[in-house]
Design an enzyme around this catalytic site. Structure first.
Site, PDB file in Angstrom:
ATOM      1  N   ILE A  72      35.334  80.441  36.150  1.00 49.43           N
ATOM      2  CA  ILE A  72      35.284  81.393  35.143  1.00 49.43           C
ATOM      3  C   ILE A  72      36.765  82.039  34.889  1.00 49.43           C
ATOM      4  O   ILE A  72      37.337  82.360  36.298  1.00 49.43           O
ATOM      5  CB  ILE A  72      34.265  82.453  35.335  1.00 49.43           C
ATOM      6  N   ALA A  73      37.359  81.968  33.905  1.00 49.01           N
ATOM      7  CA  ALA A  73      38.635  82.838  33.647  1.00 49.01           C
ATOM      8  C   ALA A  73      38.762  83.492  32.187  1.00 49.01           C
ATOM      9  O   ALA A  73      38.276  83.078  31.329  1.00 49.01           O
ATOM     10  CB  ALA A  73      39.627  81.716  33.701  1.00 49.01           C
ATOM     11  N   GLU A 106      31.301  80.062  44.128  1.00 50.01           N
ATOM     12  CA  GLU A 106      32.039  80.204  45.342  1.00 50.01           C
ATOM     13  C   GLU A 106      33.049  81.141  44.686  1.00 50.01           C
ATOM     14  O   GLU A 106      33.687  81.024  43.639  1.00 50.01           O
ATOM     15  CB  GLU A 106      32.667  79.029  45.813  1.00 50.01           C
ATOM     16  N   ASN A 111      39.332  87.688  46.392  1.00 51.26           N
ATOM     17  CA  ASN A 111      39.260  88.012  44.786  1.00 51.26           C
ATOM     18  C   ASN A 111      38.547  89.203  44.233  1.00 51.26           C
ATOM     19  O   ASN A 111      37.222  89.035  44.026  1.00 51.26           O
ATOM     20  CB  ASN A 111      39.036  86.601  44.075  1.00 51.26           C
ATOM     21  N   TYR A 118      30.914  89.980  39.773  1.00 58.65           N
ATOM     22  CA  TYR A 118      29.623  89.088  40.178  1.00 58.65           C
ATOM     23  C   TYR A 118      28.392  90.147  40.621  1.00 58.65           C
ATOM     24  O   TYR A 118      27.393  90.243  40.400  1.00 58.65           O
ATOM     25  CB  TYR A 118      29.910  88.078  41.089  1.00 58.65           C
TER      26      TYR A 118
HETATM   27  N1  COA Z   1      39.096  95.488  39.469  1.00 57.45           N
HETATM   28  C1  COA Z   1      38.041  96.076  39.845  1.00 57.45           C
HETATM   29  N2  COA Z   1      37.231  95.844  39.432  1.00 57.45           N
HETATM   30  C2  COA Z   1      37.011  94.491  38.336  1.00 57.45           C
HETATM   31  C3  COA Z   1      38.214  93.928  37.883  1.00 57.45           C
HETATM   32  C4  COA Z   1      39.426  94.458  38.567  1.00 57.45           C
HETATM   33  N3  COA Z   1      40.538  93.910  38.386  1.00 57.45           N
HETATM   34  N4  COA Z   1      38.079  93.270  37.103  1.00 57.45           N
HETATM   35  C5  COA Z   1      36.731  93.199  36.628  1.00 57.45           C
HETATM   36  N5  COA Z   1      36.126  94.137  37.514  1.00 57.45           N
HETATM   37  C6  COA Z   1      34.497  94.623  37.648  1.00 57.45           C
HETATM   38  C7  COA Z   1      34.346  95.952  36.978  1.00 57.45           C
HETATM   39  O1  COA Z   1      33.103  96.565  37.559  1.00 57.45           O
HETATM   40  C8  COA Z   1      34.223  95.635  35.475  1.00 57.45           C
HETATM   41  O2  COA Z   1      33.504  96.751  34.962  1.00 57.45           O
HETATM   42  P1  COA Z   1      34.382  98.072  34.134  1.00 57.45           P
HETATM   43  O3  COA Z   1      35.642  97.356  33.393  1.00 57.45           O
HETATM   44  O4  COA Z   1      33.347  98.462  33.368  1.00 57.45           O
HETATM   45  O5  COA Z   1      34.964  98.538  35.578  1.00 57.45           O
HETATM   46  C9  COA Z   1      33.455  94.475  35.623  1.00 57.45           C
HETATM   47  O6  COA Z   1      33.863  93.561  36.799  1.00 57.45           O
HETATM   48  C10 COA Z   1      33.330  93.618  34.398  1.00 57.45           C
HETATM   49  O7  COA Z   1      34.820  93.224  34.002  1.00 57.45           O
HETATM   50  P2  COA Z   1      35.172  92.295  32.952  1.00 57.45           P
HETATM   51  O8  COA Z   1      35.922  92.908  31.941  1.00 57.45           O
HETATM   52  O9  COA Z   1      33.677  91.791  32.222  1.00 57.45           O
HETATM   53  O10 COA Z   1      35.752  91.088  33.409  1.00 57.45           O
HETATM   54  P3  COA Z   1      37.305  90.319  32.928  1.00 57.45           P
HETATM   55  O11 COA Z   1      36.607  89.868  31.439  1.00 57.45           O
HETATM   56  O12 COA Z   1      38.242  91.203  33.233  1.00 57.45           O
HETATM   57  O13 COA Z   1      37.159  88.973  33.759  1.00 57.45           O
HETATM   58  C11 COA Z   1      37.672  87.887  35.923  1.00 57.45           C
HETATM   59  C12 COA Z   1      37.207  88.974  35.298  1.00 57.45           C
HETATM   60  C13 COA Z   1      37.397  87.671  37.133  1.00 57.45           C
HETATM   61  C14 COA Z   1      37.072  86.644  35.218  1.00 57.45           C
HETATM   62  C15 COA Z   1      39.405  87.886  35.519  1.00 57.45           C
HETATM   63  O14 COA Z   1      39.604  88.894  36.179  1.00 57.45           O
HETATM   64  C16 COA Z   1      39.911  86.485  35.820  1.00 57.45           C
HETATM   65  O15 COA Z   1      39.971  85.701  35.068  1.00 57.45           O
HETATM   66  N6  COA Z   1      40.377  86.274  37.007  1.00 57.45           N
HETATM   67  C17 COA Z   1      41.318  85.223  37.281  1.00 57.45           C
HETATM   68  C18 COA Z   1      40.519  84.141  37.378  1.00 57.45           C
HETATM   69  C19 COA Z   1      39.338  84.138  38.560  1.00 57.45           C
HETATM   70  O16 COA Z   1      39.800  84.753  39.465  1.00 57.45           O
HETATM   71  N7  COA Z   1      37.996  83.648  38.259  1.00 57.45           N
HETATM   72  C20 COA Z   1      37.031  83.719  39.157  1.00 57.45           C
HETATM   73  C21 COA Z   1      36.938  82.522  40.181  1.00 57.45           C
HETATM   74  S1  COA Z   1      35.798  82.658  41.289  1.00 57.45           S
END
Ligand code: COA
Length: 151
Positions: A72-73, A106, A111, A118
């Site tokens: 997921i990204a 995983e 991270n 999650y």
């Molecule tokens: N720090 C702390 N909490 C975080 C966060 C951060 N940087 N990013 C997401 N969250 C948590 C928060 O609880 C958030 O809710 P809030 O914004 O109301 O506080 C909740 O997750 C939902 O966040 P959301 O906006 O839906 O997530 P996102 O669209 O930013 O996507 C990832 C999250 C992980 C997919 C994104 O950061 C990403 O693509 N990261 C790089 C790729 C990666 O690591 N993928 C996972 C591989 S296992």
């Protein structure tokens, strides 16, 4: 509030998804490996579209009663706007509709953003795989959300 559409990944999205992989991961999936999943009956890949751009994607595999998130990204320009949550909800809905017992994944132990996402979706830590990741080497947490089913 963003104007977000979640759609099944199609050939037209492959280039953008491969770019997203390259931006987000040290061992990204290639265009070709993503393309192969279009013909895989066990693969369910979805993209998040915002203003005509691929802002994020998720890939899951459903095998027997199990569902595994492969990746997921969300593009850095679009993070913290609920897109990861929307993608994960779509994956969980798909897994639930297919009658699976759980959805699992995983994640690198360090991270924190992904782990927070999650946990916010009801996933719980269920185990650890030592040195699972390369580049850099790191343990993986196994996180799982179990669906409650009526007998
Ligand atoms: N720090 C702390 N909490 C975080 C966060 C951060 N940087 N990013 C997401 N969250 C948590 C928060 O609880 C958030 O809710 P809030 O914004 O109301 O506080 C909740 O997750 C939902 O966040 P959301 O906006 O839906 O997530 P996102 O669209 O930013 O996507 C990832 C999250 C992980 C997919 C994104 O950061 C990403 O693509 N990261 C790089 C790729 C990666 O690591 N993928 C996972 C591989 S296992």
């Amino acid at each position: 509030m963003i104007d977000l559409t979640i759609a099944e990944m199609a050939r037209e999205h492959l280039e953008s998804v491969a770019e997203l992989e390259a931006i987000c991961f040290s061992q990204p999936w290639s265009y070709k490996s993503l393309e192969e999943e279009l013909d895989n009956d066990t693969a369910y890949f979805f993209v998040a579209i915002v203003g005509g751009r691929v802002a994020g994607y998720i890939g899951v595999f459903v095998v027997c009663e199990s569902c595994f998130v492969s990746n997921i990204a969300v593009h850095p320009d679009f993070r913290r706007q609920g897109i990861g949550t929307a993608l994960l909800k779509m994956a969980a809905l798909t897994a639930d509709a297919m009658g699976t017992e759980f959805i699992s994944l995983e994640v690198r132990k360090s991270n924190d953003p992904a782990i927070a996402l999650y946990e916010s979706m009801g996933f719980e830590e269920m185990g650890l795989r030592k040195n699972f990741y390369r580049n850099p080497t790191e343990d993986a947490l196994i996180m799982t959300k179990i669906f409650s089913r009526k007998a």
